[in-house]
Write a protein that holds these residues in place. Sequence first.
Motif, PDB file in Angstrom:
ATOM      1  N   SER A  89     -38.372  16.498 152.846  1.00 45.26           N
ATOM      2  CA  SER A  89     -39.497  17.407 152.626  1.00 45.26           C
ATOM      3  C   SER A  89     -40.078  17.172 151.237  1.00 45.26           C
ATOM      4  CB  SER A  89     -39.030  18.858 152.785  1.00 45.26           C
ATOM      5  OG  SER A  89     -37.967  19.120 151.874  1.00 45.26           O
ATOM      6  N   TRP A 120     -44.590  22.339 155.534  1.00 41.94           N
ATOM      7  CA  TRP A 120     -45.915  22.909 155.834  1.00 41.94           C
ATOM      8  C   TRP A 120     -47.005  22.504 154.851  1.00 41.94           C
ATOM      9  CZ3 TRP A 120     -47.808  27.086 152.767  1.00 41.94           C
ATOM     10  CH2 TRP A 120     -46.865  27.778 152.009  1.00 41.94           C
ATOM     11  N   GLY A 123     -47.447  18.743 155.206  1.00 42.30           N
ATOM     12  CA  GLY A 123     -46.886  18.968 156.524  1.00 42.30           C
ATOM     13  C   GLY A 123     -47.926  19.545 157.459  1.00 42.30           C
ATOM     14  N   LEU A 124     -47.616  20.733 158.006  1.00 45.20           N
ATOM     15  CA  LEU A 124     -48.532  21.335 158.978  1.00 45.20           C
ATOM     16  C   LEU A 124     -49.926  21.550 158.390  1.00 45.20           C
ATOM     17  CD1 LEU A 124     -45.975  23.868 160.474  1.00 45.20           C
ATOM     18  CD2 LEU A 124     -47.039  21.995 161.733  1.00 45.20           C
ATOM     19  N   THR A 276     -39.617  26.088 156.816  1.00 42.90           N
ATOM     20  CA  THR A 276     -39.675  24.655 156.502  1.00 42.90           C
ATOM     21  C   THR A 276     -38.564  23.912 157.235  1.00 42.90           C
ATOM     22  OG1 THR A 276     -40.639  25.115 154.341  1.00 42.90           O
ATOM     23  CG2 THR A 276     -39.572  22.974 154.602  1.00 42.90           C
ATOM     24  N   SER A 278     -37.009  24.765 159.972  1.00 35.96           N
ATOM     25  CA  SER A 278     -37.232  24.726 161.416  1.00 35.96           C
ATOM     26  C   SER A 278     -38.268  23.645 161.747  1.00 35.96           C
ATOM     27  CB  SER A 278     -37.680  26.104 161.911  1.00 35.96           C
ATOM     28  OG  SER A 278     -37.464  26.242 163.295  1.00 35.96           O
ATOM     29  N   ALA A 279     -39.246  23.458 160.858  1.00 34.18           N
ATOM     30  CA  ALA A 279     -40.221  22.374 161.041  1.00 34.18           C
ATOM     31  C   ALA A 279     -39.527  21.017 160.913  1.00 34.18           C
ATOM     32  CB  ALA A 279     -41.350  22.498 160.023  1.00 34.18           C
ATOM     33  N   MET A 301     -46.066  13.010 159.094  1.00 34.26           N
ATOM     34  CA  MET A 301     -46.466  13.782 160.268  1.00 34.26           C
ATOM     35  C   MET A 301     -47.760  13.244 160.874  1.00 34.26           C
ATOM     36  SD  MET A 301     -45.324  17.663 159.220  1.00 34.26           S
ATOM     37  CE  MET A 301     -45.926  18.428 160.741  1.00 34.26           C
ATOM     38  N   LEU A 309     -42.763  15.975 169.227  1.00 31.80           N
ATOM     39  CA  LEU A 309     -42.136  17.091 168.517  1.00 31.80           C
ATOM     40  C   LEU A 309     -41.400  18.041 169.462  1.00 31.80           C
ATOM     41  CD1 LEU A 309     -45.162  17.998 166.232  1.00 31.80           C
ATOM     42  CD2 LEU A 309     -43.056  16.867 165.487  1.00 31.80           C
TER      43      LEU A 309
ATOM     44  N   TYR B 131     -47.448  22.374 168.594  1.00 30.85           N
ATOM     45  CA  TYR B 131     -46.853  22.363 167.247  1.00 30.85           C
ATOM     46  C   TYR B 131     -46.099  23.662 166.994  1.00 30.85           C
ATOM     47  CZ  TYR B 131     -49.032  18.168 165.173  1.00 30.85           C
ATOM     48  OH  TYR B 131     -49.375  16.881 164.861  1.00 30.85           O
ATOM     49  N   VAL B 135     -42.027  24.031 166.356  1.00 32.01           N
ATOM     50  CA  VAL B 135     -41.544  24.437 165.038  1.00 32.01           C
ATOM     51  C   VAL B 135     -40.819  25.783 165.113  1.00 32.01           C
ATOM     52  CG1 VAL B 135     -42.364  25.212 162.774  1.00 32.01           C
ATOM     53  CG2 VAL B 135     -43.227  23.076 163.751  1.00 32.01           C
ATOM     54  N   THR B 256     -36.544  32.647 162.892  1.00 34.55           N
ATOM     55  CA  THR B 256     -35.542  31.640 162.575  1.00 34.55           C
ATOM     56  C   THR B 256     -34.183  32.313 162.360  1.00 34.55           C
ATOM     57  OG1 THR B 256     -36.333  31.798 160.288  1.00 34.55           O
ATOM     58  CG2 THR B 256     -37.072  29.897 161.573  1.00 34.55           C
TER      59      THR B 256
END
Lengths: 322, 322
Positions: A89, A120, A123-124, A276, A278-279, A301, A309, B131, B135, B256
């Motif tokens: 990350s 994220w 990332g996202l 984060t 979990s992503a 990504m 995913l 997504y 996630v 989570t």
Amino acid sequence: MKIAIYGYGNIGRGVETSVKFHKDIELLCVFTRRDPATIQTKSGVPVYSVNDILDYKDKIDVLIVCGGSATELLEMTPELTKNFNVVDSFDTHAKIPLHFATVDKVAKESGHVALIAGGWDPGLFSVNRLYASAVLPEGKDYTFWGKGVSQGHSNVIKTIDGVLDACQYTVPIEEAVEAVRTGKMPELTARQRHRRECFVVVTESADKTKIENEIRTMPNYFADYDTTVTFVTAEEFRKNYSEFSHGGMVIRTGKTSEKTHTIEYRLTLDSNPEFTSSALLALARAVNKKYVRGEYGCITMFDIAPADLSPLSDDELRAKIL
Amino acid sequence: MKIAIYGYGNIGRGVETSVKFHKDIELLCVFTRRDPATIQTKSGVPVYSVNDILDYKDKIDVLIVCGGSATELLEMTPELTKNFNVVDSFDTHAKIPLHFATVDKVAKESGHVALIAGGWDPGLFSVNRLYASAVLPEGKDYTFWGKGVSQGHSNVIKTIDGVLDACQYTVPIEEAVEAVRTGKMPELTARQRHRRECFVVVTESADKTKIENEIRTMPNYFADYDTTVTFVTAEEFRKNYSEFSHGGMVIRTGKTSEKTHTIEYRLTLDSNPEFTSSALLALARAVNKKYVRGEYGCITMFDIAPADLSPLSDDELRAKIL
């Protein structure tokens, strides 16, 4: 698929917590640089020394590299990519091209898949900036962060003489968000987009006026923002300012003619490290799929087709989610 | 890269309008089933008969199939895939697996890339559902549409005796959106999520009470919703109810641990066909990249790595957008 955690800090513990909802992923163990005997995991998974990691080379599909800081990952990720598929990350935006080049070389030599800069932002949020700019090329995008703690800003306050502890919240300015949503594509300074709230614990003899001034005028970190400094006791600090909540939004407004459109992506997170993590688990799944297909090299990504995913099959995805 | 439009309706005209902002894409021509002599394009690009389309086979990288209805696309897209790479915006969710299977067979035989179900729902909304669920596997997602016109609901009203014209707005219910944002994952009925506003033009002799009743009790379309019916004159209708604005949002809340997170994606569109068309152009770019790499078969947005949507190089994307 089987994963392991490398580094048992906030992100490592987040992976351990959130993995139970990723039914297709099994957490095998945790690797630590500390003495394994001093660590008791929450879930009871075993802890091993990083020195023994090669003994587990063939048992681990993907290693989640949870380095304590971006600096560590610059060395850790390429080193581990020699023997493992990895996910990290890494979040220093400016150094991503450098990190990518280093990791890509190792991954191509060793035949592994290494995903960097997962999470994220990067990332996202990055993925949403990409989709939005591809779909609306004539436009402008804006990223707002918070309300949430910035570790970098908190740490820099702690370096000031007389400061015992500090916590800095980045707060998006609602008027700026509203101005962006009008579709008029305003130019906004740093000060117009975010403000900074600092909660600081100091020694008894500390000069509060001097410390407040030092924070508020600090270049790069605070000088360009409206910054408030609130002094609190160690007790208050522990009770009220040790949260992990965070979030933010990416907004792009753009035109196709005189017509304007707005794309808005927003995250509201109770726990930044758990989300984060979990992503990162969804990314580990994609890394494993690519490796099984015979792909290798460093990826981000941007290089992952969304289907990779998910634990669902392509048929299920088209029938249920499309 | 060079594209052509097949079918000059709302989406076809949207492609023609929005292509000017996609600097790497050139619109070559429009194909129509009508007499080409009767059509003057806004941009001046030439119009040819669909009967002559094979003459242009080697000049077109991707054909944007703008069939007037989902029914047409079920036949049109597979037929065109015999000779072209194609993009369509097939939007009957329940028939996507069938459409995919038909098109995939042709695409694999002919060696082309065919993207189906492009746009925003199915499309960008689907990608966000994927997504978000990858996630946050432990959670629930909600899709809200509107405020915007539903063509299907408008059309069904027009089939009622005495109705001259009709326009149906789908409106998300704000209380439901707020309830979802709390993270409590409420169970919501169709009625609790959306209401339906109908604006209807009728003949002079029409029985308004009967028509209103017929609309409000119509199964599948209206009976499960709070539906309002407003009768307007043809003049009012033309002035106020011929808009193309639309939008909506996908929200997923998930856990989570005891920690809850919310992911929200929202579109606010001045023109549904222009935005959809601009999305189809980004997809055409990805289709062309895949074809050039030697890939073939039917795909959806789930199979496209985000990087393929952008005109920027991978290096530029990592440096500027990640």
